[in-house]
Design a protein around this motif. Structure first.
Motif, PDB file in Angstrom:
ATOM      1  N   LYS A 117       0.824  -1.222   0.000  1.00  0.00           N
ATOM      2  CA  LYS A 117       0.000   0.000   0.000  1.00  0.00           C
ATOM      3  C   LYS A 117       0.856   1.269   0.000  1.00  0.00           C
ATOM      4  CE  LYS A 117      -1.931  -1.385   3.819  1.00  0.00           C
ATOM      5  NZ  LYS A 117      -1.374  -2.756   3.775  1.00  0.00           N
ATOM      6  N   THR A 118       1.742   1.357   0.995  1.00  0.00           N
ATOM      7  CA  THR A 118       2.508   2.595   1.164  1.00  0.00           C
ATOM      8  C   THR A 118       3.412   2.849  -0.047  1.00  0.00           C
ATOM      9  OG1 THR A 118       2.404   2.217   3.545  1.00  0.00           O
ATOM     10  CG2 THR A 118       4.005   3.827   2.784  1.00  0.00           C
ATOM     11  N   THR A 119       4.022   1.795  -0.546  1.00  0.00           N
ATOM     12  CA  THR A 119       4.875   1.928  -1.737  1.00  0.00           C
ATOM     13  C   THR A 119       4.043   2.382  -2.932  1.00  0.00           C
ATOM     14  OG1 THR A 119       6.121   0.055  -0.871  1.00  0.00           O
ATOM     15  CG2 THR A 119       6.596   0.707  -3.122  1.00  0.00           C
ATOM     16  N   CYS A 140      -2.488   7.860   7.724  1.00  0.00           N
ATOM     17  CA  CYS A 140      -3.538   7.282   8.572  1.00  0.00           C
ATOM     18  C   CYS A 140      -3.192   5.889   9.081  1.00  0.00           C
ATOM     19  CB  CYS A 140      -4.873   7.271   7.839  1.00  0.00           C
ATOM     20  SG  CYS A 140      -5.531   8.918   7.567  1.00  0.00           S
ATOM     21  N   ASP A 141      -2.015   5.370   8.721  1.00  0.00           N
ATOM     22  CA  ASP A 141      -1.536   4.177   9.423  1.00  0.00           C
ATOM     23  C   ASP A 141      -0.827   4.675  10.667  1.00  0.00           C
ATOM     24  OD1 ASP A 141      -0.387   1.986  10.525  1.00  0.00           O
ATOM     25  OD2 ASP A 141       0.641   1.279   8.719  1.00  0.00           O
ATOM     26  N   THR A 142      -1.583   4.760  11.750  1.00  0.00           N
ATOM     27  CA  THR A 142      -1.012   5.227  13.013  1.00  0.00           C
ATOM     28  C   THR A 142      -0.730   4.026  13.915  1.00  0.00           C
ATOM     29  OG1 THR A 142      -3.255   5.469  13.860  1.00  0.00           O
ATOM     30  CG2 THR A 142      -2.215   7.436  12.963  1.00  0.00           C
ATOM     31  N   PHE A 143      -0.914   2.844  13.324  1.00  0.00           N
ATOM     32  CA  PHE A 143      -0.845   1.616  14.110  1.00  0.00           C
ATOM     33  C   PHE A 143       0.562   1.003  14.130  1.00  0.00           C
ATOM     34  CE2 PHE A 143      -1.402  -3.027  14.503  1.00  0.00           C
ATOM     35  CZ  PHE A 143      -2.022  -3.054  15.733  1.00  0.00           C
ATOM     36  N   ARG A 144       1.120   0.788  12.952  1.00  0.00           N
ATOM     37  CA  ARG A 144       2.448   0.177  12.900  1.00  0.00           C
ATOM     38  C   ARG A 144       3.491   1.236  13.258  1.00  0.00           C
ATOM     39  NH1 ARG A 144       6.254  -0.782   8.959  1.00  0.00           N
ATOM     40  NH2 ARG A 144       4.965   0.097   7.316  1.00  0.00           N
ATOM     41  N   ALA A 145       4.445   0.859  14.132  1.00  0.00           N
ATOM     42  CA  ALA A 145       5.369   1.826  14.726  1.00  0.00           C
ATOM     43  C   ALA A 145       6.104   2.663  13.675  1.00  0.00           C
ATOM     44  CB  ALA A 145       6.354   1.096  15.620  1.00  0.00           C
ATOM     45  N   GLU A 149       6.959   7.284   9.613  1.00  0.00           N
ATOM     46  CA  GLU A 149       8.295   7.639   9.134  1.00  0.00           C
ATOM     47  C   GLU A 149       8.522   7.108   7.710  1.00  0.00           C
ATOM     48  OE1 GLU A 149      10.127   9.654  10.473  1.00  0.00           O
ATOM     49  OE2 GLU A 149      12.031   9.415   9.410  1.00  0.00           O
ATOM     50  N   GLN A 150       8.094   5.891   7.480  1.00  0.00           N
ATOM     51  CA  GLN A 150       8.241   5.283   6.138  1.00  0.00           C
ATOM     52  C   GLN A 150       7.513   6.129   5.090  1.00  0.00           C
ATOM     53  OE1 GLN A 150       5.914   1.776   5.505  1.00  0.00           O
ATOM     54  NE2 GLN A 150       6.943   1.193   3.597  1.00  0.00           N
ATOM     55  N   LEU A 151       6.278   6.504   5.406  1.00  0.00           N
ATOM     56  CA  LEU A 151       5.501   7.302   4.451  1.00  0.00           C
ATOM     57  C   LEU A 151       6.142   8.672   4.249  1.00  0.00           C
ATOM     58  CD1 LEU A 151       2.936   7.395   2.646  1.00  0.00           C
ATOM     59  CD2 LEU A 151       1.789   8.534   4.546  1.00  0.00           C
ATOM     60  N   ILE A 192      -4.648   8.641   0.838  1.00  0.00           N
ATOM     61  CA  ILE A 192      -4.705   8.256   2.243  1.00  0.00           C
ATOM     62  C   ILE A 192      -4.131   6.870   2.464  1.00  0.00           C
ATOM     63  CG2 ILE A 192      -6.281   7.875   4.184  1.00  0.00           C
ATOM     64  CD1 ILE A 192      -8.174   9.857   2.713  1.00  0.00           C
ATOM     65  N   ASP A 193      -3.059   6.820   3.249  1.00  0.00           N
ATOM     66  CA  ASP A 193      -2.439   5.545   3.612  1.00  0.00           C
ATOM     67  C   ASP A 193      -3.178   4.991   4.828  1.00  0.00           C
ATOM     68  OD1 ASP A 193      -0.665   3.433   3.558  1.00  0.00           O
ATOM     69  OD2 ASP A 193       0.918   4.485   4.660  1.00  0.00           O
ATOM     70  N   THR A 194      -3.442   3.712   4.822  1.00  0.00           N
ATOM     71  CA  THR A 194      -4.104   3.111   5.984  1.00  0.00           C
ATOM     72  C   THR A 194      -3.288   1.915   6.478  1.00  0.00           C
ATOM     73  OG1 THR A 194      -5.455   1.639   4.616  1.00  0.00           O
ATOM     74  CG2 THR A 194      -6.415   3.774   5.183  1.00  0.00           C
TER      75      THR A 194
END
Ligand SMILES: Nc1nc2c(ncn2[C@@H]2O[C@H](COP(=O)(O)OP(=O)(O)OP(=O)(O)O)[C@@H](O)[C@H]2O)c(=O)[nH]1
Ligand SMILES: [Mg+2]
Length: 305
Positions: A117-119, A140-145, A149-151, A192-194
């Motif tokens: 997704k993010t890629t 909006c991916d606030t879940f994975r640590a 930063e990756q996004l 929107i990234d999830t």
């Protein structure tokens, strides 16, 4: 499609093409005619690419027809025919993006964990930037640590801006701020990234629905696209993923990522046969340039020649 793009698609599909086309050639080489044994071997070859039972039967039927009209078993003619069949089965060219008449066009990107997704978001953002369009991505991916930063890193590389909160924040709150920022700053696109989530987890699916609602309230008609990113190496389970995400969110399209990493790229054909959701893009590598619009005839060509 230009020669270079077709060349890229060809190299992206190499593993699947090797399995499919070389498989077909191996089966028919040295054979004078098409008999039941040969059909069975072809069937096995088709199934090995994960194209599914429906698509396989369709192709086998076509080979039977071919056997009726062609006296000699010419492998090039057979491959040509199969390429045409596959192009036909893939259907018409999709509308790539439902672009809003009043920007921003909002693209919500969803999928299970690690599908790409993010890629894919960064790849899309880069094509928009190259088109001279302004894109903003919402973390909006606030879940994975490490997700924010990756996004952030990828967005910078892609030439996009970002709206982010802290790790653990409410995804819908990030979406709210991003919607506001994208309108205020005159963005052409908001992507929107999830967080990756299992399609079977009801509460997590509800969370994306909330993001969807927040966006719809702030920006009329949004999200204009709800794209499901599938990992081509996953195989038949991706059908189930697509069905469930579609039921919950109403997908507008599929991105088939990681086609370069698998000889089972026939899964794309299975998806087309089984579901009425357009495939819009294919991912054929880890670089930000490795996203191609899905053009059925080019895909068929890259698969066979
Ligand atoms: N070979 C190849 N790798 C890809 C492609 N798309 C993504 N990847 C890789 O797949 C891995 C996961 O990609 P992400 O974009 O982080 O996936 P994600 O869906 O955002 O993952 P989560 O947010 O953890 O659910 C990374 O190593 C990417 O480089 C592709 O088209 N081809
Ligand atoms: Mg991600």
């Amino acid at each position: 499609m230009s020669k270079t793009l077709l060349g890229k698609l060809r190299s992206g599909l190499k593993k699947t093409r090797d399995r499919l086309t070389s498989g077909i050639v191996r089966v028919v080489t040295g054979k004078g005619k098409i008999d039941e044994e040969l059909l069975e071997e072809l069937e096995g070859t088709f199934l090995q690419t994960d194209m599914g039972v429906k698509m396989t039967s369709r192709l086998i039927e076509s080979v039977r027809e071919f056997a009726k009209t062609e006296r000699r078993l010419d492998k090039d003619l057979l491959l040509q025919r199969l390429e045409r069949d596959v192009a036909e089965a893939l259907g018409p060219e999709p509308v790539l993006l439902n672009v809003s008449a009043s920007p921003p066009t909002v693209i919500l990107v969803v999928g299970v964990n690690g599908t790409g997704k993010t890629t894919t978001i960064a790849k899309l953002a880069k094509t928009f930037a190259e088109d001279g369009k302004k894109a903003l991505v919402a973390a909006c991916d606030t879940f994975r640590a490490a997700a924010i930063e990756q996004l952030a890193i990828l967005a910078e590389r892609a030439g996009a801006s970002i709206v982010k909160h802290k790790h653990g924040a409410d995804a819908a709150a990030v979406a709210f701020d991003a919607a506001e920022a994208s309108t205020a700053r005159g963005m052409d696109f908001l992507i929107i990234d999830t967080a990756g989530r299992l399609h079977t987890k009801v509460n997590l699916m509800e969370e994306i629905k909330k993001v969807q609602r927040v966006i719809a309230k702030k920006i009329p008609g949004a999200p204009h696209e709800v794209l499901l990113v599938l990992d081509a190496t996953t195989g038949q389970n991706s059908l189930q993923q697509a069905k469930m995400f579609h039921d919950t969110l109403g997908l507008t399209g599929i991105v088939m990522a990681k086609l370069d990493g698998t000889a089972k790229g026939g899964i794309l054909l299975a998806i087309r046969q089984e579901l009425d959701i357009p495939i819009k893009f294919v991912g054929i590598g880890e670089n930000l340039d490795d996203l191609e619009p899905f053009v059925p005839s080019d895909f068929a060509q890259a698969l066979f020649t």
